[in-house]
Write a protein that holds these residues in place. Structure first.
Motif, mmCIF file in Angstrom:
data_model
loop_
_atom_site.group_PDB
_atom_site.id
_atom_site.type_symbol
_atom_site.label_atom_id
_atom_site.label_comp_id
_atom_site.label_asym_id
_atom_site.label_seq_id
_atom_site.Cartn_x
_atom_site.Cartn_y
_atom_site.Cartn_z
ATOM 1 N N SER A 69 -20.953 7.580 0.839
ATOM 2 C CA SER A 69 -22.186 6.913 0.437
ATOM 3 C C SER A 69 -23.352 7.907 0.415
ATOM 4 N N PHE A 70 -24.004 8.021 -0.740
ATOM 5 C CA PHE A 70 -25.160 8.911 -0.880
ATOM 6 C C PHE A 70 -26.266 8.492 0.090
ATOM 7 N N TRP A 71 -26.548 7.203 0.148
ATOM 8 C CA TRP A 71 -27.653 6.723 0.990
ATOM 9 C C TRP A 71 -27.352 6.881 2.473
ATOM 10 N N ILE A 101 -27.809 10.629 3.317
ATOM 11 C CA ILE A 101 -29.236 10.977 3.424
ATOM 12 C C ILE A 101 -29.840 10.356 4.679
ATOM 13 N N ALA A 102 -29.491 9.106 4.957
ATOM 14 C CA ALA A 102 -30.038 8.418 6.135
ATOM 15 C C ALA A 102 -29.616 9.106 7.425
#
Length: 188
Positions: free
Chosen positions: A152-154, A157-158
């Motif tokens: 998951s990209f998000w 980043i998170a």
């Protein structure tokens, strides 16, 4: 399983309490800057899996607490000695840290290895091989939380943002208010 940046972020999260235990800001920065890269250590199996004779696969034996422990007691001391050699005698590694370089190296490898395994347990097991964290004591997976989508990209980043935020918070608690150690003065 998050991507590389997510694993590095999780390593930063797990290393962030170092601000409370390391005697000065520059040494803590050195500890973090050297240490968080080891958050990728269990993924060495991606390289080793290309050597057919080894029989290693991704999320196999290298993604176990046993491997992380063995890596910590073998690679950790070498890392500590290398840090002392490279940074000892500079303003980036205090005398106290240099005297405890070997245990610091062990801590770095162990904590970041566990952080990597934890991050992998958060991902969707339907897209990836399940981890057998307690192998050889327990066969099969012991836990999966299934809260993150595979790569998951998000989430990636998170997790990296969380690593930065945790370190900023611990820095502020320890040094930020006055520029000198604010809490934990007894640990000096």
């Amino acid at each position: 399983m998050v991507d590389v940046l997510g694993h590095l972020g999780m390593a930063l999260v797990w290393l962030s309490p170092c601000w409370l235990f390391i005697d000065d800001q520059r040494t803590a920065v050195t500890f973090l800057a050297v240490g968080f890269w080891f958050g990728m250590l269990p993924d060495v199996d991606l390289v080793l899996s290309n050597i057919d004779a080894l029989g290693i696969h991704h999320h196999g034996v290298v993604h176990t607490i046993l491997f992380v422990t063995l890596a910590a007691v073998t690679v950790g001391p070498l890392l500590g000695l290398a840090m002392r050699r490279v940074f000892g005698g500079t303003k980036w590694f205090s005398r106290r840290a240099a005297a405890r370089a070997v245990p610091l190296g062990v801590i770095i490898v162990f904590v970041t290895g566990l952080a990597h395994l934890f991050a992998d347990t958060l991902s969707a097991p339907d897209k990836s091989t399940r981890l057998e964290l307690l192998w050889p004591l327990v066969e099969g997976p012991i836990v999966y939380t299934d809260v993150l989508y595979y790569k998951s990209f998000w989430a990636t980043i998170a997790l990296f943002a969380a690593g930065l935020a945790f370190n900023a918070a611990f820095w502020y608690l320890t040094f930020g208010r006055s520029g000198s150690r604010a809490v934990g003065d007894a640990t000096r």
